[in-house]
Design a protein around this motif. Structure first.
Motif, PDB file in Angstrom:
ATOM      1  N   ALA A 412       1.947  -0.298  10.532  1.00 38.58           N
ATOM      2  CA  ALA A 412       1.138  -0.268   9.306  1.00 38.58           C
ATOM      3  C   ALA A 412      -0.041   0.689   9.441  1.00 38.58           C
ATOM      4  CB  ALA A 412       0.651  -1.675   8.962  1.00 38.58           C
ATOM      5  N   ASN A 440       8.072  -8.582   1.261  1.00 32.35           N
ATOM      6  CA  ASN A 440       6.609  -8.531   1.111  1.00 32.35           C
ATOM      7  C   ASN A 440       5.962  -7.710   2.226  1.00 32.35           C
ATOM      8  OD1 ASN A 440       6.748 -10.138  -1.157  1.00 32.35           O
ATOM      9  ND2 ASN A 440       6.237 -12.022  -0.099  1.00 32.35           N
ATOM     10  N   SER A 441       6.453  -7.917   3.457  1.00 33.04           N
ATOM     11  CA  SER A 441       5.896  -7.174   4.590  1.00 33.04           C
ATOM     12  C   SER A 441       6.193  -5.679   4.481  1.00 33.04           C
ATOM     13  CB  SER A 441       6.461  -7.738   5.901  1.00 33.04           C
ATOM     14  OG  SER A 441       5.839  -7.145   7.010  1.00 33.04           O
ATOM     15  N   ASP A 444       3.781  -4.098   2.063  1.00 33.21           N
ATOM     16  CA  ASP A 444       2.472  -3.924   2.702  1.00 33.21           C
ATOM     17  C   ASP A 444       2.477  -2.766   3.697  1.00 33.21           C
ATOM     18  OD1 ASP A 444      -0.252  -4.900   3.410  1.00 33.21           O
ATOM     19  OD2 ASP A 444       0.697  -5.326   5.327  1.00 33.21           O
ATOM     20  N   THR A 445       3.518  -2.696   4.529  1.00 28.38           N
ATOM     21  CA  THR A 445       3.563  -1.682   5.585  1.00 28.38           C
ATOM     22  C   THR A 445       3.745  -0.285   5.012  1.00 28.38           C
ATOM     23  OG1 THR A 445       4.589  -3.371   6.989  1.00 28.38           O
ATOM     24  CG2 THR A 445       4.591  -1.130   7.821  1.00 28.38           C
ATOM     25  N   SER A 447       2.794   0.710   2.108  1.00 32.66           N
ATOM     26  CA  SER A 447       1.521   1.060   1.467  1.00 32.66           C
ATOM     27  C   SER A 447       0.514   1.575   2.487  1.00 32.66           C
ATOM     28  CB  SER A 447       0.972  -0.166   0.741  1.00 32.66           C
ATOM     29  OG  SER A 447      -0.354   0.028   0.349  1.00 32.66           O
ATOM     30  N   LYS A 448       0.382   0.863   3.609  1.00 27.21           N
ATOM     31  CA  LYS A 448      -0.605   1.235   4.618  1.00 27.21           C
ATOM     32  C   LYS A 448      -0.209   2.485   5.402  1.00 27.21           C
ATOM     33  CE  LYS A 448      -2.466  -3.423   5.145  1.00 27.21           C
ATOM     34  NZ  LYS A 448      -2.479  -4.653   5.958  1.00 27.21           N
ATOM     35  N   SER A 455       6.836   1.235  -1.632  1.00 25.18           N
ATOM     36  CA  SER A 455       6.375  -0.133  -1.921  1.00 25.18           C
ATOM     37  C   SER A 455       6.750  -0.530  -3.341  1.00 25.18           C
ATOM     38  CB  SER A 455       4.850  -0.234  -1.744  1.00 25.18           C
ATOM     39  OG  SER A 455       4.471   0.019  -0.426  1.00 25.18           O
ATOM     40  N   SER A 469       3.900 -11.179  -3.155  1.00 27.35           N
ATOM     41  CA  SER A 469       4.515  -9.912  -3.572  1.00 27.35           C
ATOM     42  C   SER A 469       3.581  -9.160  -4.513  1.00 27.35           C
ATOM     43  CB  SER A 469       5.851 -10.174  -4.274  1.00 27.35           C
ATOM     44  OG  SER A 469       6.626 -11.121  -3.600  1.00 27.35           O
ATOM     45  N   THR A 472       0.269  -8.051  -2.744  1.00 26.19           N
ATOM     46  CA  THR A 472       0.437  -6.970  -1.776  1.00 26.19           C
ATOM     47  C   THR A 472       0.498  -5.621  -2.474  1.00 26.19           C
ATOM     48  OG1 THR A 472       1.672  -8.501  -0.355  1.00 26.19           O
ATOM     49  CG2 THR A 472       1.812  -6.178   0.174  1.00 26.19           C
ATOM     50  N   GLY A 476      -2.156  -2.555  -2.467  1.00 23.06           N
ATOM     51  CA  GLY A 476      -1.718  -1.199  -2.145  1.00 23.06           C
ATOM     52  C   GLY A 476      -2.275  -0.179  -3.120  1.00 23.06           C
ATOM     53  N   SER A 507      -8.757  -8.200  -4.476  1.00 21.79           N
ATOM     54  CA  SER A 507      -8.226  -6.878  -4.833  1.00 21.79           C
ATOM     55  C   SER A 507      -8.700  -6.439  -6.205  1.00 21.79           C
ATOM     56  CB  SER A 507      -6.696  -6.903  -4.797  1.00 21.79           C
ATOM     57  OG  SER A 507      -6.227  -7.083  -3.484  1.00 21.79           O
TER      58      SER A 507
END
Length: 767
Positions: A412, A440-441, A444-445, A447-448, A455, A469, A472, A476, A507
Motif C-alpha cells: 500500500a 475492500n482491501s 484500499d491498496t 488507492s494508496k 479501485s 467498501s 474505502t 481514496g 473522510s
C-alpha cells in the motif's frame, strides 16, 4: 438384559456364544450399539446380519439408517433403500423418514426431495428432515417456504423445526434474522429451549458480535433456562474476545456452580479467557485443574504466554507437551511462530517454521506461512513479508483470504503498484475475488499505490458492498484530492440505505476541507452526535482543524482546539502548524511548534522547525532556551530518504547523495525556478530538512531526475515515496517537470499524497 443395563461388553460376550441368532438377537445387539452412539459398530453388525441371511424389519431399519446418516455412509443407505423396496416396507412412514434423513444429512438433496414428494403420509419428522436438507445446502429461502407450507398442510412446526431454522440462519451469519425467527416461534406459543439460546449465543460469538452474545445469555438466565456446557463455552469465548475479565469471572463461578468445571471444553475456554486478559496465573490454575487435557488446552495456555511476551515459558510448555499423549499439532507450532514474530524474535520463529516437518513431523499449512508474512509486516519488514509470500507460492501452497489480507498492506505505497497487480492476479487465480474483505482491501491498496482507477473498477464490479467498501473508496478520493467525487459517492451511499460511521465522517470532513466548504464541514461534524449519536474521535478533530486551516480561518481553528472535549494530541498541533505555515501566521506557528515540542521533546524534526520559526521572528539560535537538536555527525544516516521503482528494482536516494547519472538539464538544480501561482507570498519558508546547497540536493529531486533518465519512454507515470515533508522548492520543481515532460508524478511525503499533472498538484499547495 445386558444391553439395556448398559453392560455392552457382557452383551457382546453372550451374543458371540449364541449358535443361532434370530432377528430379535440382532435387534438387541444393534439397539445396544445405537443407544451408545457406536454407529460404525451398527454398520458392521448390519453386514454380519445380512451375511447370516437375516433381513431387518421396519423397526430395525430406522436404527441402521440412523447409523448411515451419522457415519455419512450414503452407499449403505442406498442399499437399504433397495432392500426396503424389495421387502415392501417403502410405505412405512418410519422407514421413509429414516431414508429421508440419510439423504438429507449426506447432502443428496434431489434424492431427499423425491422421497419426500412420493410419501403418502408426512409427519413432523418428515418435514423436519426436508427442511434440514435445504438448510444444509444453505437454501434458507426454500427451507422457510417449506415451514410455511407445512403449517398450511395442517402440520404445526414443533420446537425442533424452529431450532433447525434458527441454527441455519446463525450458521449463515444472519443472526438478526435468527432472532426474528425465535420471536415468531414464541408468538406461536413455543418457548425457546437451551438449544435455541445456545444457537443464538454461539452464532453471535462466532460472527464477532460478542456484546450481543452476552446480552442474550443474560436474557436466557432471566427466562429461567439453565445453560449447557456448550452455552457456557460460547459465552466464555465471547468474554475472551471482549477481554471482559469481570464478566468472565462471573461466568467461571457459574461454571463451578453447575458442575462443569472439570469439563475440557469449558476449561479450554476459561484458559483462553484468562490468557487473553493477561491473567496467566489464573489461566495456569484452570489448566492444571482440567483432568483430561487435550491439545487445545495446551495451545490456549501456550498462546497466552506468547501474547504476554513470555515466549520462553511458552516454549517450555511446548517441550513439556511432548511428554503427554497430546503431542503438538500444527496449531501449536503456528501459535509459537506467531508469538516469536510478535515479540521480535524472528530467527527463532524461522527456526521453528523450518523444524515443523523435520523434527515435529507436522506438515506446514497456509496459517504457518501467514504467521511469518503477518509477523514481518507487523515488524516493518515489508520486503521480507513479500519474500515469504513468493516462497509460499513456490512451495505449492495456495494463498487463502488471510494470506492476501496480510500481504496487501505491504504493497500500500506508490512503489508497490506493480506488486498490487501481481497479488490481484493471484486473487483471481485462487477465486477469491468475491470475498468482500479482499475486495475492500484491494480498493484500499490500489488507492494508496496510485491506482485509483482500479479501485473504482473493483468497487463497481462488487455484487455486495458494505460500509467499509464505500468508506474505502471515499477515503481514496480524498487522498487523491477529488473532493467532488467523494461527495457524490457519499450521497450514493446514503441513497443505498447505508448509515455513515466514524470512518465516513472523517473522510467527508476532510473532503469538505479540500473544497474549502467550511459550513458543510461544520454541519457534518455536528450531525455526528446530533443525528447518529457517534462521539467524535481524534481523527474528526484533526479533520476539522484542517478544514479551518485550508480556508485560512485560523482564529476559528484555535477556538475549536481550545473547546475540544478530549486531550490535545501531536496530530492536532501538527495540523495547526501546517495551517499557520501555509497562511504565514508566525506567532500561531510558534505556539503550535512549542506544543508539539512538549508532547515529543526528542523529535529532531520538530526542533529544526521551531528553530527556523524563531529565526524568522528575529530570535538568534544562541538565545533560544529550548533543547537543541543533536548535531548530525558524519557517520549518522542522512535524515531524508526517497525511493522510486524502475524496472522492478527499488532505488533509494538520500539528501546530499551523489547520483550515478547526470541530472537532466541544468534547470533542475536551479532553485530560482518560478511558476505563476505556485506558492503564496504569505507562506512561512520552513523545512523539515536542511537547506540545499551545491553538495546537498534533496532526495526527491535525485529520485525524480533518476526516474526521468531511466524510466522507459512508454511509462508516463513516476512514483516516489519520501520519509519527510517536501519543501516548496521541490514541490515547484515537480510541478514544472510534470508540465515540461508531460508526466504524471506521484510523490507521497510524510504529510500527504501529491499528484502532479500538467503543472498542478492535487494537494492544492496545502501540505
Amino acid at each position: 438384559m445386558y444391553s439395556k443395563c448398559g453392560s455392552l461388553q457382557e452383551a457382546y460376550e453372550m451374543f458371540d456364544k449364541m449358535r443361532k441368532r434370530d432377528l430379535y438377537a440382532w435387534s438387541a445387539m444393534i439397539g445396544a450399539c445405537s443407544r451408545d452412539c457406536r454407529w460404525s459398530e451398527v454398520m458392521e453388525l448390519f453386514y454380519m446380519m445380512m451375511g447370516d441371511g437375516v433381513v431387518p424389519d421396519s423397526f430395525l431399519f430406522p436404527k441402521i439408517l440412523q447409523a448411515c446418516a451419522n457415519c455419512g455412509d450414503v452407499e449403505t443407505g442406498i442399499l437399504i433403500h433397495s432392500i426396503a423396496i424389495r421387502c415392501g416396507m417403502i410405505s412405512e412412514i418410519r422407514v421413509n423418514n429414516s431414508l429421508l434423513a440419510v439423504y438429507a444429512k449426506c447432502g443428496l438433496l434431489d434424492c431427499a426431495k423425491r422421497i419426500f414428494e412420493s410419501m403418502e403420509m408426512r409427519d413432523t419428522v418428515s418435514w423436519n428432515s426436508i427442511i434440514m436438507a435445504y438448510c444444509h445446502k444453505g437454501d434458507i429461502v426454500e427451507a422457510r417456504r417449506l415451514l410455511n407450507l407445512m403449517r398450511l398442510e395442517g402440520v404445526e412446526p414443533g420446537l425442533i423445526t424452529w431450532n433447525i431454522l434458527i441454527a441455519s440462519y446463525n450458521q449463515l451469519g444472519r443472526c438478526d434474522e435468527a432472532l426474528e425467527v425465535m420471536k415468531e416461534m414464541e408468538g406461536n406459543g413455543i418457548m425457546p429451549d437451551v438449544f435455541t439460546w445456545t444457537c443464538l449465543i454461539s452464532g453471535m460469538s462466532q460472527h464477532n458480535r460478542n456484546s450481543r452474545a452476552l446480552e442474550l445469555f443474560r436474557e436466557m438466565i432471566l427466562n429461567g433456562v439453565t445453560p449447557s456446557e456448550v452455552t457456557l463455552t460460547s459465552t466464555v469465548s465471547a468474554c475472551a474476545s471482549l477481554k471482559d475479565l469481570r464478566k468472565g469471572r462471573e461466568l467461571h463461578s457459574l461454571v463451578v456452580k453447575l458442575g462443569f468445571d472439570g469439563g475440557v471444553i469449558v476449561g479450554n475456554a476459561l484458559v483462553d479467557l484468562y490468557s487473553k486478559c493477561g491473567k496467566l496465573e489464573a489461566a495456569r490454575l484452570v489448566f492444571d485443574m482440567i483432568p483430561e487435557k487435550d491439545v487445545y488446552s495446551w495451545n490456549s495456555l501456550i498462546g497466552g504466554y506468547c501474547q504476554a511476551g513470555c515466549c520462553g515459558k511458552a516454549y517450555d510448555l511446548f517441550m513439556k507437551m511432548h511428554e503427554f499423549e497430546g503431542s503438538p499439532n500444527v496449531i501449536t507450532w503456528n501459535v509459537l511462530i506467531t508469538g516469536h514474530m510478535q515479540n521480535g524474535d524472528e530467527d527463532q520463529a524461522l527456526d521453528l517454521f523450518w523444524r515443523m516437518e523435520k523434527d515435529g513431523n507436522v506438515e506446514r499449512d497456509a496459517a504457518s506461512w501467514n504467521a511469518l508474512i503477518a509477523g514481518y509486516f507487523h515488524n516493518g519488514q515489508k520486503d521480507k513479508a513479500l519474500g515469504i509470500f513468493r516462497k509460499m507460492q513456490s512451495f505449492g501452497f495456495k494463498p487463502n483470504t488471510v494470506t492476501i489480507l496480510s500481504i496487501l498492506p505491504a504493497c500500500a505505497n506508490l512503489i508497490g503498484a506493480k506488486k498490487v497487480k501481481e497479488i490481484h492476479c493471484c486473487v483471481l487465480r485462487c477465486n477469491l475475488e468475491n470475498e468482500l474483505s479482499i475486495a475492500n482491501s484491494l480498493i484500499d491498496t490500489y488507492s494508496k499505490s496510485g491506482g485509483l482507477q482500479y479501485s473504482k473498477t473493483i468497487f463497481d464490479g462488487m455484487s455486495t458492498k458494505d460500509i467499509i467498501s464505500w468508506n474505502t473508496l471515499i477515503a481514496g478520493y480524498v487522498l487523491h484530492g477529488f473532493s467532488s467525487e467523494a461527495t457524490k459517492l457519499f450521497h450514493q451511499m446514503e441513497e443505498a440505505g447505508l448509515k455513515p460511521n466514524r470512518g465516513t465522517f472523517s473522510s467527508m470532513i476532510s473532503s469538505y476541507g479540500l473544497a474549502k466548504m467550511v459550513e458543510e464541514g461544520k454541519r457534518m461534524f455536528s450531525s455526528m452526535y446530533e443525528e447518529y449519536r457517534i462521539v467524535p474521535g481524534l481523527e474528526h478533530y484533526v479533520a476539522m482543524v484542517n478544514l479551518y486551516g485550508r480556508s485560512g480561518k485560523l482564529e476559528e481553528a484555535i477556538d475549536f482546539i481550545d473547546n475540544m472535549t478530549m486531550e490535545h494530541d501531536i496530530s492536532i498541533w501538527g495540523a495547526l502548524l501546517t495551517a499557520s505555515r501555509v497562511h504565514g501566521n508566525l506567532n500561531l506557528a510558534i505556539h503550535a511548534g512549542e506544543q508539539l515540542l512538549k508532547l515529543d521533546p526528542g523529535n529532531v524534526v520538530i526542533h529544526q522547525l521551531l528553530l527556523q520559526l524563531y529565526v524568522l521572528r528575529g530570535i538568534s539560535e544562541e538565545s533560544v532556551t529550548v533543547m537543541r537538536p543533536r548535531k548530525r555527525n558524519h557517520h549518522e544516516e542522512p535524515l531524508s530518504w526517497s525511493w522510486t521503482e524502475i524496472s522492478n528494482v527499488v532505488h533509494a536516494f538520500a539528501s546530499g547523495q551523489q547520483s550515478n547519472s547526470e541530472v537532466p538539464d541544468s534547470w533542475i538544480k536551479r532553485k530560482e525556478v518560478k511558476m505563476e501561482g505556485s506558492s503564496s507570498c504569505n507562506r512561512l519558508c520552513i523545512k523539515d530538512e536542511e537547506n540545499e546547497d551545491i553538495t546537498r540536493v534533496h532526495s526527491e529531486k535525485l529520485a525524480l531526475s533518476f526516474a526521468l533518465i531511466n524510466s522507459p519512454q512508454s511509462s508516463r507515470v513516476i512514483r516516489i515515496v519520501k520519509n519527510l515533508r517536501m519543501c516548496e522548492d521541490c514541490h515547484r520543481i515537480a510541478k514544472l517537470v510534470s508540465q515540461k515532460y508531460e508526466r504524471d508524478i506521484y510523490i507521497h511525503d510524510s504529510k500527504c499524497l501529491h499528484h502532479f499533472k500538467d503543472g498542478y498538484c492535487s494537494c492544492g499547495n496545502y501540505w
